[in-house]
Design a protein around this motif. Sequence first.
Motif, PDB file in Angstrom:
ATOM      1  N   ARG A  13       0.799  -1.399   0.062  1.00  0.00           N
ATOM      2  CA  ARG A  13       0.020   0.136  -0.062  1.00  0.00           C
ATOM      3  C   ARG A  13       0.791   1.240   0.023  1.00  0.00           C
ATOM      4  N   LEU A  14       2.054   1.037   0.650  1.00  0.00           N
ATOM      5  CA  LEU A  14       2.755   2.247   0.633  1.00  0.00           C
ATOM      6  C   LEU A  14       3.395   2.586  -0.734  1.00  0.00           C
ATOM      7  N   ARG A  15       3.761   1.531  -1.325  1.00  0.00           N
ATOM      8  CA  ARG A  15       4.312   1.641  -2.585  1.00  0.00           C
ATOM      9  C   ARG A  15       3.229   2.362  -3.653  1.00  0.00           C
ATOM     10  N   GLN A  16       2.066   1.685  -3.563  1.00  0.00           N
ATOM     11  CA  GLN A  16       0.887   1.894  -4.382  1.00  0.00           C
ATOM     12  C   GLN A  16       0.343   3.735  -4.059  1.00  0.00           C
ATOM     13  N   PHE A  17       0.503   3.960  -2.852  1.00  0.00           N
ATOM     14  CA  PHE A  17       0.494   5.175  -2.443  1.00  0.00           C
ATOM     15  C   PHE A  17       1.362   6.520  -3.179  1.00  0.00           C
ATOM     16  N   ALA A  18       2.671   5.856  -3.041  1.00  0.00           N
ATOM     17  CA  ALA A  18       3.880   6.775  -3.612  1.00  0.00           C
ATOM     18  C   ALA A  18       3.454   6.910  -5.151  1.00  0.00           C
ATOM     19  N   VAL A  19       3.280   5.758  -6.090  1.00  0.00           N
ATOM     20  CA  VAL A  19       2.946   5.799  -7.310  1.00  0.00           C
ATOM     21  C   VAL A  19       1.894   6.796  -7.653  1.00  0.00           C
ATOM     22  N   LEU A  20       0.604   6.543  -6.927  1.00  0.00           N
ATOM     23  CA  LEU A  20      -0.535   7.205  -7.247  1.00  0.00           C
ATOM     24  C   LEU A  20      -0.367   8.737  -6.981  1.00  0.00           C
ATOM     25  N   THR A  21       0.432   9.040  -6.003  1.00  0.00           N
ATOM     26  CA  THR A  21       0.671  10.462  -5.609  1.00  0.00           C
ATOM     27  C   THR A  21       1.447  11.191  -6.997  1.00  0.00           C
ATOM     28  N   VAL A  90     -12.861  12.295  -8.093  1.00  0.00           N
ATOM     29  CA  VAL A  90     -13.129  10.905  -8.109  1.00  0.00           C
ATOM     30  C   VAL A  90     -13.789  10.862  -9.276  1.00  0.00           C
ATOM     31  N   CYS A  91     -14.752  11.489  -9.526  1.00  0.00           N
ATOM     32  CA  CYS A  91     -15.798  11.534 -10.650  1.00  0.00           C
ATOM     33  C   CYS A  91     -15.390  11.514 -11.843  1.00  0.00           C
ATOM     34  N   THR A  92     -14.078  12.039 -11.967  1.00  0.00           N
ATOM     35  CA  THR A  92     -13.540  12.123 -13.367  1.00  0.00           C
ATOM     36  C   THR A  92     -12.633  11.002 -13.833  1.00  0.00           C
ATOM     37  N   GLU A  93     -12.178  10.347 -12.895  1.00  0.00           N
ATOM     38  CA  GLU A  93     -11.572   8.970 -12.766  1.00  0.00           C
ATOM     39  C   GLU A  93     -12.102   7.556 -12.623  1.00  0.00           C
ATOM     40  N   PRO A  95     -13.737   5.429 -14.671  1.00  0.00           N
ATOM     41  CA  PRO A  95     -13.313   4.153 -15.457  1.00  0.00           C
ATOM     42  C   PRO A  95     -11.811   3.427 -14.986  1.00  0.00           C
ATOM     43  N   VAL A  96     -10.829   4.361 -14.956  1.00  0.00           N
ATOM     44  CA  VAL A  96      -9.680   4.141 -14.611  1.00  0.00           C
ATOM     45  C   VAL A  96      -9.677   3.537 -12.933  1.00  0.00           C
ATOM     46  N   LEU A  97     -10.331   4.114 -12.319  1.00  0.00           N
ATOM     47  CA  LEU A  97     -10.420   3.550 -10.827  1.00  0.00           C
ATOM     48  C   LEU A  97     -11.097   1.941 -10.665  1.00  0.00           C
ATOM     49  N   ARG A  99     -10.788  -0.168 -13.042  1.00  0.00           N
ATOM     50  CA  ARG A  99      -9.825  -0.929 -13.516  1.00  0.00           C
ATOM     51  C   ARG A  99      -8.750  -1.245 -12.389  1.00  0.00           C
ATOM     52  N   GLU A 100      -8.513  -0.461 -11.919  1.00  0.00           N
ATOM     53  CA  GLU A 100      -7.230  -0.432 -10.794  1.00  0.00           C
ATOM     54  C   GLU A 100      -7.846  -1.179  -9.651  1.00  0.00           C
ATOM     55  N   HIS A 101      -9.019  -1.003  -9.238  1.00  0.00           N
ATOM     56  CA  HIS A 101      -9.643  -1.593  -8.339  1.00  0.00           C
ATOM     57  C   HIS A 101      -9.513  -3.094  -8.511  1.00  0.00           C
ATOM     58  N   GLN A 102     -10.009  -3.735  -9.696  1.00  0.00           N
ATOM     59  CA  GLN A 102     -10.116  -4.760  -9.926  1.00  0.00           C
ATOM     60  C   GLN A 102      -8.720  -5.586  -9.905  1.00  0.00           C
ATOM     61  N   SER A 103      -7.751  -4.836 -10.252  1.00  0.00           N
ATOM     62  CA  SER A 103      -6.342  -5.316 -10.333  1.00  0.00           C
ATOM     63  C   SER A 103      -5.397  -5.219  -8.797  1.00  0.00           C
ATOM     64  N   GLY A 104      -6.480  -4.787  -7.803  1.00  0.00           N
ATOM     65  CA  GLY A 104      -5.971  -4.847  -6.669  1.00  0.00           C
ATOM     66  C   GLY A 104      -5.346  -3.716  -5.872  1.00  0.00           C
ATOM     67  N   VAL A 105      -5.555  -2.483  -6.435  1.00  0.00           N
ATOM     68  CA  VAL A 105      -5.309  -1.207  -5.872  1.00  0.00           C
ATOM     69  C   VAL A 105      -5.904  -0.719  -4.857  1.00  0.00           C
ATOM     70  N   SER A 106      -5.331  -0.478  -3.740  1.00  0.00           N
ATOM     71  CA  SER A 106      -5.969  -0.157  -2.613  1.00  0.00           C
ATOM     72  C   SER A 106      -6.652   0.981  -2.734  1.00  0.00           C
ATOM     73  N   ASP A 107      -8.105   1.223  -2.204  1.00  0.00           N
ATOM     74  CA  ASP A 107      -8.829   2.393  -1.988  1.00  0.00           C
ATOM     75  C   ASP A 107      -8.204   3.587  -1.196  1.00  0.00           C
ATOM     76  N   ALA A 108      -7.747   2.950  -0.066  1.00  0.00           N
ATOM     77  CA  ALA A 108      -7.092   3.755   1.026  1.00  0.00           C
ATOM     78  C   ALA A 108      -5.862   4.553   0.729  1.00  0.00           C
TER      79      ALA A 108
END
Length: 269
Positions: A13-21, A90-93, A95-97, A99-108
Amino acid sequence: PAAVGSRMGRPSRLRQFAVLTHRAAEIVLRNRLTLSILLGSPAAVIAMFAVLFQPGAFESGAGGTAAVMEAYWLAFAGFFFGLTYGLLQVCTEVPVLRREHQSGVSDAAYLASKVALLAPLLLLVNAAMLGVLRLLDRLPDLGGRTWLSMFVTLGINAVAALFLGLLASATVTSVAQAALALPMLCFPAVLFSGAMVPVSVMTSAGSTIAAAMPDRWAFEAIARHLEVGRLVGSDSPYSTLGHEAPVFYWAVLATTGAVLALAAYLVLR
């Protein structure tokens, strides 16, 4: 086995946070329209405040009405900046969100990346607002501790409103719906803040609603920082503004922000 392998290969999650930021910052910097809105809207509000407020509103003998209104609009500005910053995130993203949720990206991690990007910008905007209004003598000469306290109040209020904007953005399904939600969220904040109608003269239902409005508590805290109660007179319905310690107001605002953050997370999931 495949599912287990997928989880084992999933970034932390920390790595995901860094990449998403990093990605969110790149999107903002590359989109000149978004960047101009994020920076231009606060600049326009600060300019309007400079035109609207007169110098010396907090001097003895100046009367309390102007001081009450200035304290309120400062609080509402922090609320408005946070709300508008979060409302389109959020509302502008979607479709991407998905796909990423299905691939395991953390909502937090996703929500945290938005806050990590936008909260420092909100703090910078609030500091600029206070600095400009002081330089133009729209705010009194306060001690360093008072300036810091007011900055903290505006910051917590703005971040709480940011979570409200993220919650609303996760609830709606389009930019058009987000635009319609903005006045629906701002209007109660104005009406039940205790500035337009003092809490002491509201109905019991109105005062209950006011208690749930972060903008109300930020207004009272800023009124305390600016000693508005000293200017309005003992017979004024605003005379009891800011009778609690700043820590009380910060605790209420922070608790409200935490509840809104949890709600945004649950709606996002």
